[in-house]
Design a protein around this motif. Structure first.
Motif, PDB file in Angstrom:
ATOM      1  N   TYR A   1       4.892  -2.829   2.554  1.00 27.50           N
ATOM      2  CA  TYR A   1       4.599  -4.195   2.126  1.00 27.50           C
ATOM      3  C   TYR A   1       4.167  -5.027   3.325  1.00 27.50           C
ATOM      4  CZ  TYR A   1       6.487  -3.367  -2.513  1.00 27.50           C
ATOM      5  OH  TYR A   1       6.695  -2.909  -3.790  1.00 27.50           O
ATOM      6  N   TYR A   2       3.065  -5.747   3.138  1.00 31.59           N
ATOM      7  CA  TYR A   2       2.487  -6.537   4.216  1.00 31.59           C
ATOM      8  C   TYR A   2       2.436  -8.009   3.832  1.00 31.59           C
ATOM      9  CZ  TYR A   2       0.667  -2.037   5.830  1.00 31.59           C
ATOM     10  OH  TYR A   2       0.538  -0.746   6.259  1.00 31.59           O
ATOM     11  N   CYS A   3       2.732  -8.839   4.797  1.00 24.40           N
ATOM     12  CA  CYS A   3       2.562 -10.276   4.642  1.00 24.40           C
ATOM     13  C   CYS A   3       1.195 -10.663   5.214  1.00 24.40           C
ATOM     14  CB  CYS A   3       3.676 -11.000   5.393  1.00 24.40           C
ATOM     15  SG  CYS A   3       3.579 -12.791   5.309  1.00 24.40           S
ATOM     16  N   PHE A   4       0.476 -11.499   4.489  1.00 25.60           N
ATOM     17  CA  PHE A   4      -0.813 -12.025   4.936  1.00 25.60           C
ATOM     18  C   PHE A   4      -0.734 -13.538   4.840  1.00 25.60           C
ATOM     19  CE2 PHE A   4      -5.246 -12.418   5.624  1.00 25.60           C
ATOM     20  CZ  PHE A   4      -5.708 -13.399   4.768  1.00 25.60           C
ATOM     21  N   ALA A   5      -1.127 -14.219   5.903  1.00 26.77           N
ATOM     22  CA  ALA A   5      -0.998 -15.669   5.893  1.00 26.77           C
ATOM     23  C   ALA A   5      -2.199 -16.361   6.500  1.00 26.77           C
ATOM     24  CB  ALA A   5       0.263 -16.086   6.641  1.00 26.77           C
TER      25      ALA A   5
ATOM     26  N   GLN B   1       0.851  -1.185   0.000  1.00 26.03           N
ATOM     27  CA  GLN B   1       0.000   0.000   0.000  1.00 26.03           C
ATOM     28  C   GLN B   1       0.883   1.230   0.000  1.00 26.03           C
ATOM     29  OE1 GLN B   1      -2.930   0.195   3.159  1.00 26.03           O
ATOM     30  NE2 GLN B   1      -4.178   1.597   1.950  1.00 26.03           N
ATOM     31  N   ALA B   2       0.694   2.034  -1.015  1.00 26.15           N
ATOM     32  CA  ALA B   2       1.391   3.308  -1.123  1.00 26.15           C
ATOM     33  C   ALA B   2       0.478   4.399  -0.590  1.00 26.15           C
ATOM     34  CB  ALA B   2       1.758   3.574  -2.579  1.00 26.15           C
ATOM     35  N   PRO B   3       1.040   5.551  -0.210  1.00 29.43           N
ATOM     36  CA  PRO B   3       0.219   6.646   0.299  1.00 29.43           C
ATOM     37  C   PRO B   3      -0.880   7.031  -0.680  1.00 29.43           C
ATOM     38  CG  PRO B   3       2.522   7.084   0.705  1.00 29.43           C
ATOM     39  CD  PRO B   3       2.477   5.859  -0.160  1.00 29.43           C
TER      40      PRO B   3
ATOM     41  N   TYR C   1      -3.749 -14.021   9.458  1.00 25.98           N
ATOM     42  CA  TYR C   1      -3.011 -12.973  10.152  1.00 25.98           C
ATOM     43  C   TYR C   1      -2.368 -12.024   9.144  1.00 25.98           C
ATOM     44  CZ  TYR C   1      -3.512 -15.972  14.206  1.00 25.98           C
ATOM     45  OH  TYR C   1      -4.032 -16.738  15.207  1.00 25.98           O
ATOM     46  N   TRP C   2      -2.253 -10.780   9.574  1.00 23.32           N
ATOM     47  CA  TRP C   2      -1.510  -9.762   8.836  1.00 23.32           C
ATOM     48  C   TRP C   2      -0.255  -9.413   9.626  1.00 23.32           C
ATOM     49  CZ3 TRP C   2      -2.516  -7.750   4.076  1.00 23.32           C
ATOM     50  CH2 TRP C   2      -3.793  -7.951   3.543  1.00 23.32           C
ATOM     51  N   GLY C   3       0.827  -9.188   8.916  1.00 20.09           N
ATOM     52  CA  GLY C   3       1.999  -8.645   9.553  1.00 20.09           C
ATOM     53  C   GLY C   3       1.879  -7.133   9.672  1.00 20.09           C
ATOM     54  N   GLN C   4       2.816  -6.539  10.398  1.00 22.18           N
ATOM     55  CA  GLN C   4       2.779  -5.085  10.570  1.00 22.18           C
ATOM     56  C   GLN C   4       3.346  -4.350   9.368  1.00 22.18           C
ATOM     57  OE1 GLN C   4       4.388  -3.852  14.355  1.00 22.18           O
ATOM     58  NE2 GLN C   4       2.506  -4.454  15.396  1.00 22.18           N
ATOM     59  N   GLY C   5       4.036  -5.074   8.525  1.00 22.87           N
ATOM     60  CA  GLY C   5       4.526  -4.474   7.300  1.00 22.87           C
ATOM     61  C   GLY C   5       5.955  -3.987   7.395  1.00 22.87           C
ATOM     62  N   THR C   6       6.521  -3.814   6.216  1.00 25.78           N
ATOM     63  CA  THR C   6       7.882  -3.293   6.123  1.00 25.78           C
ATOM     64  C   THR C   6       7.943  -2.320   4.955  1.00 25.78           C
ATOM     65  OG1 THR C   6      10.225  -3.929   5.957  1.00 25.78           O
ATOM     66  CG2 THR C   6       8.654  -5.235   4.679  1.00 25.78           C
TER      67      THR C   6
END
Length: 118
Positions: free
Chosen positions: A93-97, A39-41, A107-112
């Protein structure tokens, strides 16, 4: 507490590469289907790539041929290799698993953050 842990973001010049990693902590279950979103601004979250437990992959049109998603089931990790990066790849960038358990768990990660400069 179950958490997805992402790493590997950073800043790079256009044409460069980065590799993102996603793992799970706090759970006895392994990763099943995993996706990377970004996700970009001022933009909607979009699918970057996904991979099933068996290794079937899918990519967003904007990253096909440049990004590669892979996994190492032995160590319960999923990776996103990003090559030929462009400034428009700049995003969080987010990881979803989905976990491989008898009941549905997602779950979603907090992103990087990934920042690509021209």
């Amino acid at each position: 507490q179950v958490q997805l842990v992402e790493s590997g973001g950073g800043s790079v010049q256009a044409g460069g590469s980065l590799r993102l990693s996603c793992g799970v902590s706090g759970s006895i279950f392994s990763l099943k289907d995993v996706s990377w979103y970004r996700q970009a601004p001022d933009k909607q979250r979009e699918l970057v790539a996904s991979i099933t437990k068996r290794g079937t992959t899918n990519y967003g049109d904007s990253v096909k041929g440049r990004f590669t998603i892979s996994r190492d089931n032995a160590i319960n990790m999923v990776y996103l290799q990003m090559d030929s990066l462009k400034p428009e790849d700049t995003a969080h960038y987010y990881c979803f698993a989905i976990l491989d358990s008898s009941w549905y768990q997602e779950y979603w990660g907090q992103g990087t953050q990934v920042t690509v400069s021209s």
